[in-house]
Design a protein around this motif. Structure first.
Motif, short mmCIF file in Angstrom:
data_model
loop_
_atom_site.label_atom_id
_atom_site.label_comp_id
_atom_site.label_asym_id
_atom_site.label_seq_id
_atom_site.Cartn_x
_atom_site.Cartn_y
_atom_site.Cartn_z
N ASN A 1 30.50 -5.17 60.49
CA ASN A 1 31.51 -4.76 59.54
C ASN A 1 31.12 -5.27 58.17
O ASN A 1 30.18 -6.03 58.02
CB ASN A 1 32.89 -5.31 59.96
N SER A 2 31.86 -4.84 57.14
CA SER A 2 31.51 -5.24 55.79
C SER A 2 32.58 -6.14 55.21
O SER A 2 33.70 -6.23 55.71
CB SER A 2 31.34 -4.00 54.91
N ILE A 3 32.23 -6.80 54.12
CA ILE A 3 33.18 -7.64 53.41
C ILE A 3 33.60 -6.98 52.10
O ILE A 3 34.19 -7.61 51.23
CB ILE A 3 32.58 -9.04 53.14
N GLY A 4 33.33 -5.70 51.98
CA GLY A 4 33.70 -4.96 50.79
C GLY A 4 32.67 -3.90 50.45
O GLY A 4 31.75 -3.65 51.22
N SER A 5 32.83 -3.30 49.29
CA SER A 5 31.92 -2.23 48.86
C SER A 5 31.68 -2.30 47.37
O SER A 5 32.47 -2.87 46.61
CB SER A 5 32.50 -0.86 49.20
N ILE A 6 30.57 -1.67 46.95
CA ILE A 6 30.20 -1.56 45.54
C ILE A 6 30.19 -0.08 45.16
O ILE A 6 29.66 0.75 45.90
CB ILE A 6 28.81 -2.19 45.29
N PHE A 7 30.78 0.24 44.01
CA PHE A 7 30.89 1.62 43.55
C PHE A 7 30.26 1.76 42.16
O PHE A 7 30.54 0.92 41.30
CB PHE A 7 32.36 2.04 43.45
N PRO A 8 29.48 2.79 41.89
CA PRO A 8 28.91 3.71 42.87
C PRO A 8 27.77 3.04 43.61
O PRO A 8 27.24 2.02 43.14
CB PRO A 8 28.41 4.86 42.00
N LYS B 1 31.36 2.54 34.79
CA LYS B 1 31.29 1.12 35.08
C LYS B 1 30.99 0.91 36.56
O LYS B 1 31.01 1.86 37.35
CB LYS B 1 32.62 0.43 34.73
N CYS B 2 30.75 -0.33 36.93
CA CYS B 2 30.55 -0.71 38.33
C CYS B 2 31.83 -1.38 38.84
O CYS B 2 32.50 -2.11 38.09
CB CYS B 2 29.39 -1.68 38.47
N TYR B 3 32.14 -1.14 40.09
CA TYR B 3 33.34 -1.71 40.69
C TYR B 3 32.99 -2.29 42.06
O TYR B 3 32.01 -1.89 42.69
CB TYR B 3 34.43 -0.66 40.86
N SER B 4 33.83 -3.20 42.53
CA SER B 4 33.65 -3.69 43.90
C SER B 4 35.00 -3.99 44.52
O SER B 4 35.93 -4.43 43.84
CB SER B 4 32.78 -4.95 43.94
N THR B 5 35.11 -3.72 45.82
CA THR B 5 36.23 -4.21 46.60
C THR B 5 35.74 -5.42 47.37
O THR B 5 34.58 -5.47 47.81
CB THR B 5 36.76 -3.15 47.59
N ASN B 6 36.60 -6.39 47.55
CA ASN B 6 36.23 -7.64 48.21
C ASN B 6 37.31 -7.97 49.24
O ASN B 6 38.47 -8.20 48.88
CB ASN B 6 36.10 -8.75 47.17
N ALA C 1 40.46 -9.95 38.01
CA ALA C 1 40.61 -8.92 39.04
C ALA C 1 41.28 -7.68 38.46
O ALA C 1 42.28 -7.78 37.74
CB ALA C 1 41.42 -9.45 40.21
N HIS C 2 40.72 -6.53 38.76
CA HIS C 2 41.30 -5.25 38.36
C HIS C 2 42.61 -5.02 39.10
O HIS C 2 43.58 -4.51 38.53
CB HIS C 2 40.31 -4.13 38.67
N ASP C 3 42.66 -5.42 40.37
CA ASP C 3 43.88 -5.36 41.15
C ASP C 3 43.73 -6.23 42.39
O ASP C 3 42.61 -6.60 42.77
CB ASP C 3 44.19 -3.92 41.57
N GLU D 1 35.72 -5.13 38.25
CA GLU D 1 34.95 -4.15 37.51
C GLU D 1 34.07 -4.85 36.50
O GLU D 1 34.40 -5.94 36.01
CB GLU D 1 35.85 -3.13 36.81
N ALA D 2 32.91 -4.26 36.22
CA ALA D 2 31.97 -4.85 35.27
C ALA D 2 31.05 -3.76 34.73
O ALA D 2 31.04 -2.63 35.23
CB ALA D 2 31.15 -5.95 35.96
N GLN D 3 30.27 -4.13 33.73
CA GLN D 3 29.36 -3.17 33.11
C GLN D 3 28.05 -3.05 33.87
O GLN D 3 27.28 -2.11 33.64
CB GLN D 3 29.07 -3.58 31.66
N SER D 4 27.76 -4.00 34.77
CA SER D 4 26.50 -3.98 35.51
C SER D 4 26.70 -4.56 36.90
O SER D 4 27.66 -5.30 37.14
CB SER D 4 25.43 -4.78 34.76
N TYR D 5 25.77 -4.24 37.80
CA TYR D 5 25.83 -4.79 39.16
C TYR D 5 25.66 -6.30 39.14
O TYR D 5 26.30 -7.02 39.91
CB TYR D 5 24.74 -4.16 40.02
N SER D 6 24.79 -6.82 38.26
CA SER D 6 24.56 -8.27 38.22
C SER D 6 25.81 -9.01 37.75
O SER D 6 26.14 -10.08 38.27
CB SER D 6 23.37 -8.59 37.30
N LYS D 7 26.52 -8.46 36.77
CA LYS D 7 27.75 -9.09 36.30
C LYS D 7 28.81 -9.04 37.39
O LYS D 7 29.58 -10.00 37.58
CB LYS D 7 28.25 -8.36 35.05
#
Length: 414
Positions: free
Chosen positions: A222-229, A317-322, A346-348, A375-381
């Motif tokens: 299973n996963s601990i979240g996702s990265i978009f896109p 932008k880049c987003y992630s769920t955690n 946190a965005h939400d 949310e962030a401007q880059s995957y590294s951030k």
């Protein structure tokens, strides 16, 4: 004038939104769920306590209520019951009952994918440990029941002994007492959310799953979240679109949201499985928030036979769920989550378990305790923000004991 009756199968949290939208469309909503007090109960007009998987009982309920619609938007087995009842009563539905069976049984699904040249891993089916064809099993492998929801019984195995144990468990979980053993593909797992419309099949959103840290085979896959896109090359993104079209064509999906899960390997994209529905959990919120597509409205349109419309939207932008999981215990509260939102980090944020909920160590989707979006401007951030956020959060029981399973979080730089 009396309101039309809509039967909703399953009182899950995502179905709260479904019920609200049906009521906005003028339906009287009857919720069917075997639980005494499911999360969506308070939002429905009526609640009938019975199993959503009992298709004959659901058929009786639909007849007794002269239902105009029987619907479930994010539960595989319940979607199949909807299609069964709709065909019996000549009600609208998004695809045939046969198709619903093909996609809720992972064995049938894999066979159709193989027959239609949809890239997928090699597999075998078995109805007992004694009947396993060991000459076709290679390691590492994945064992799963052919017909369970919520990632139940999905495990990686590396030895014959582990395979015997996990197949035995999967057979017990399976309603048809069958299990599947498939090759474990090395690579990054992605999910591709799609919609089939009269104008063709569109990719709505891609995500890359953040996998569980460590090598312990006791953990489910299973996963601990996702990265978009998902960080896909132009060539891989085009391939993802082609696979989406091939899935829709092979399974006869003409006007419905669907998603597929796959592994990006050295050989390209290998499809694990797919579902002709919207995802559970935060999926509806994420798609609406990031690309402006109301997938629940689309699902309702699909069920009532109205054409779905979709306009492409590119993320800037880049987003992630955690997702937050805990060690076994009784959940009481989360610390640090609200502060993340208040500070703008946190965005939400979301809390998915009520105080007093008993949670075990199995990392299936139904055991998620809380979540947050960044949310962030880059995957590294994004990676940097995730690390800081996890450090500031704790799950606790009523005595203050820390429960957050920190061992599973390991943030890689993309």
């Amino acid at each position: 004038m009396e309101k039309p009756i809509a039967i909703v199968l399953g009182g899950t949290v995502p179905h709260v939104t479904l019920i609200k939208k049906l009521k906005d469309r003028g339906y009287h909503v009857v919720l069917v769920d075997y639980l005494d007090n499911p999360p969506a109960k308070e939002f429905a007009d009526e609640h009938i306590q019975t199993s959503t998987l009992d298709q004959h009982r659901v058929l009786e309920i639909a007849r007794e209520n002269s239902a105009s619609l029987v619907i479930s938007t994010c539960i595989d087995q319940a979607n199949s019951v909807c299609c069964y009842v709709a065909e019996k009563l000549n009600l609208p539905h998004p695809y045939s009952y046969k198709t619903s069976l093909d996609v809720t049984n992972k064995g049938l699904m894999k066979q159709i994918m193989a027959d239609n040249a949809i890239p997928t891993s090699s597999y075998i089916l078995t109805d007992s440990v004694e009947n396993i064809d060991w000459s076709k099993v290679s390691y590492p492998a994945v064992v799963k029941p052919v017909d369970c929801n919520s990632s139940k019984g999905v495990h990686r195995v590396d030895t014959k002994e582990e395979t015997i144990q996990r197949v035995s468990e999967a057979l017990e979980l399976s309603r048809t007492h069958r299990a599947i053993i498939e090759d474990y593909n090395q690579g990054e797992e992605i999910q591709v959310d799609c919609v089939s419309t009269k104008d063709g099949v569109k990719v709505v959103l891609t995500r890359q799953k953040k996998k569980i840290a460590g090598k312990g085979n006791q953990m489910v896959l299973n996963s601990i979240g996702s990265i978009f896109p998902a960080p896909l090359t132009d060539n891989l993104y085009q391939k993802a679109q082609e696979i989406a079209q091939k899935i829709a064509s092979s399974f006869g999906l003409l006007n419905t949201p669907f998603f597929y899960q796959a592994i990006v390997t050295e050989k390209g994209i290998q499809v694990l499985e797919f579902a002709p529905r919207i995802g559970g959990g935060l999926s509806y919120y994420i798609i609406k928030e990031l690309v402006g597509f109301d997938v629940v409205e689309a699902a309702i349109d699909s069920f009532i036979g109205k054409d779905i419309t979709f306009c492409d939207h590119q993320l800037t932008k880049c987003y992630s769920t955690n997702l937050l999981y805990m060690i076994p215990g009784i959940f009481d509260h989360v610390e640090g989550l609200q502060e993340l939102k208040d500070s703008g980090i946190a965005h939400d944020i979301f809390v998915m378990k009520n105080k007093g909920a008993e949670v075990d160590s199995d990392m299936r989707s139904s055991n998620r305790v809380a979540a947050f979006i960044l949310e962030a401007q880059s995957y590294s951030k994004l990676n940097e923000l995730e690390r800081k956020a996890i450090e500031s959060i704790e799950l606790r029981d009523k005595n203050g004991k820390p429960l957050l399973n920190r061992s599973i979080y390991d943030f890689k730089t993309l």
